[in-house]
Scaffold this active site. Structure first.
Site, mmCIF file in Angstrom:
data_model
loop_
_atom_site.group_PDB
_atom_site.id
_atom_site.type_symbol
_atom_site.label_atom_id
_atom_site.label_comp_id
_atom_site.label_asym_id
_atom_site.label_seq_id
_atom_site.Cartn_x
_atom_site.Cartn_y
_atom_site.Cartn_z
ATOM 1 N N ALA A 160 0.856 -1.166 -0.163
ATOM 2 C CA ALA A 160 -0.146 0.147 -0.124
ATOM 3 C C ALA A 160 0.920 1.268 -0.023
ATOM 4 O O ALA A 160 1.983 1.521 0.526
ATOM 5 C CB ALA A 160 -0.915 0.027 1.154
ATOM 6 N N ASP A 313 12.162 7.227 -7.193
ATOM 7 C CA ASP A 313 11.632 6.718 -6.047
ATOM 8 C C ASP A 313 11.883 5.297 -5.377
ATOM 9 O O ASP A 313 11.479 4.461 -5.326
ATOM 10 C CB ASP A 313 10.015 6.889 -6.070
ATOM 11 C CG ASP A 313 9.543 7.064 -4.792
ATOM 12 O OD1 ASP A 313 10.243 7.130 -3.662
ATOM 13 O OD2 ASP A 313 8.255 6.647 -4.763
#
Length: 515
Positions: A160, A313
């Site tokens: 998540a 990222d």
């Protein structure tokens, strides 16, 4: 002047909203997803947390003399409880607030250690959305019942994140196991309002604490948000990345299923593997941390110095490893939503700066830092890029490994140079801001792998810098084949010298270990 007056009046509005927001912040009834869709609730929580944190710093430090032992102890305690308070607020609001938290967790060069440690949690954990709500997103995107597309979708997500979560599923038509990334239902609707809220609160806090100038972070998130919310753009990035690395069999990205991909749903190949910082998985599969570190360094050096197209990222939740066909580590890069395209001018300046840093060329370091708008703060920029002290930069970053004492010294000096750091971040190119974040995330991965291969890492970087500069100069000499041949020969000779040095280091290490 008008803006300043507006912000000052805004502080009163913020304080008023914070009072009502305290109810939102401390009441469990308003903790459910339905309440979080109300913008006033989200703003109230953020305003309340910001107000309490600002008050805590002002009140708790009011009578303490700066830089005394009592001051350092007290501010350390405030940092910890403030970071926890802000993380709780970000968790409750979710969405873009989690994204901001992830950014804060990667600012080792800027924030106190307490903040970085607390917010790093968001790199691997984020609030989850129920599967039933995500199924609604799928049906909205495809205009048909969920079970006509997927015969199975695991209740527990594979991961998540701030904007979406990923589930393992099975395609009904083919029976193929896939990974399905689904955007959280309210992220798109709340995203731009949330960034306005964050910008307003950052401006308000700046009035109280002039050294707190995080406008650059707000601008960066605002600029990147449209790309990160478009999963079709992410799929294109994913395919471009795969095409870039067809020559490296240790690099992989999941294959995209375009027929089941929309701006809010991304369906891709399911790849099994372990997170790069999962030590037990690495041991069980006999994967070496030093091998993984070198491969990460090679992959990112090619992206930054040679290709100018960077995945920005690379935290541990986005990097999987697994045994490849040769039994060695294969790196699977996930979450391709945030990329930065470098201009050739910036890329080559950054290449030459790294060459100067590696070669201990102080004049060249100053020159290329000035080209990046560092001004008189060029020593600080060199320290931020290398994560080394200025003494280490001047003495040669390849001469010795960064020690724990040096890391502690850097952390201790961050509060002293906070205003200069934020000034620098406001001045340097936006491309460099994301590279600094990427560099820190990569160093975090190397640290978790326990592989301090500082010389090997610099050798890899040096090779890619030489190649990038050589290819550029040879390309400029289009009208003269002699100059092209000269540049190519010069580049090959330089690469040969670096390779010979690399082999000498290896022979010396073997000899030392043998004796």
């Amino acid at each position: 002047m008008a803006v300043r007056l507006l912000l000052k009046s805004g502080l009163a509005v913020t304080a008023l909203t914070a009072t009502s927001g305290a109810i939102c912040y401390h009441t469990d009834v308003l903790d459910n997803p339905w309440c979080s869709t109300f913008r006033i609730v989200r703003f109230g929580r953020a305003a309340c947390a910001s107000f309490i944190v600002s008050l805590d710093y002002k009140w708790s430090l009011r009578d303490l003399e700066y830089d005394t032992e009592e001051y350092r102890t007290t501010i350390g305690q405030i940092h910890t409880r403030s970071a926890l308070r802000l993380r709780e607020m970000c968790s409750r609001n979710g969405g873009l607030f989690i994204k901001v938290g992830q950014h804060l967790g990667s600012l080792d060069y800027l924030l106190p250690k307490s903040y970085v440690k607390v917010f790093k949690v968001f790199h691997n954990e984020a609030p989850k959305t129920s599967l039933s709500r995500l199924q609604g997103v799928v049906e909205e995107e495809f205009g048909q019942p969920f079970d006509t597309i997927f015969s199975e979708l695991d209740e527990e997500p594979l991961g998540a994140a701030s904007l979406a979560q990923c589930h393992k599923g099975v395609l009904r038509g083919t029976g193929e196991t896939v990974a399905v990334k689904i955007q959280h239902p309210d992220v798109r609707r709340n995203g731009y309002t949330d960034i306005d809220t964050i910008e307003f609160l950052v401006s308000c806090v700046h009035l109280v604490f002039p050294d707190f100038t995080f406008q650059w972070l707000v601008e960066e998130i605002r600029a990147n948000l449209p790309m990160e919310l478009d999963f079709c753009q992410e799929a294109h990035n994913q395919e471009r990345f795969s095409a870039m690395f067809t020559h490296l069999n240790f690099v992989k990205a999941p294959r995209v299923h375009w027929e089941f991909t929309t701006p809010r749903v991304l369906t891709m190949e399911f790849i099994d593997g372990g997170k790069v910082d999962n030590v037990e998985y690495l041991k069980r599969n006999r994967l070496r941390g030093d091998d993984i570190s070198l491969k990460l360094g090679r992959m990112y050096s090619e992206m930054i110095f040679l290709r100018g197209f960077i995945h920005c990222d690379p935290h541990s939740g986005n990097v999987l490893v697994r045994p490849g066909s040769d039994g060695q580590a294969q790196i699977v890069l996930l979450d391709h939503g945030l990329y930065k395209e470098l201009t050739d001018e910036f890329r080559l300046t950054y290449c030459r700066l790294w060459q100067a840093l590696i070669n201990k060329d102080s004049r060249a370091v100053e020159r290329y830092c000035l080209e990046l708008n560092a001004g008189e703060l060029y020593p600080l920029l060199a320290c931020m890029i290398t994560a080394r002290t200025w003494d280490s930069v001047q003495g040669g970053i390849t001469q010795k490994q960064r020690s724990r004492e040096e890391m502690r010294a850097i952390q201790q000096h961050i509060p002293l140079y906070l205003s200069h750091i934020t000034q620098l971040l406001n001045n340097i190119p936006r491309q460099l801001v994301l590279i600094l974040k990427t560099n820190d995330l990569l160093r975090g991965l190397e640290y978790s792998l326990g592989s301090p291969l500082y010389r090997q890492s610099y050798i890899i970087m040096s090779k890619y810098c030489l190649r990038a500069i050589g290819e550029h100069e040879a390309g400029r000499a289009e009208s003269s084949w002699i100059q092209r041949v000269q540049w190519r020969a010069k580049t090959k000779l330089s690469l040969l010298m670096v390779t010979l040095y690399e082999n000498w280091l290896w022979i010396r290490a073997v000899f030392v270990n043998y004796t």
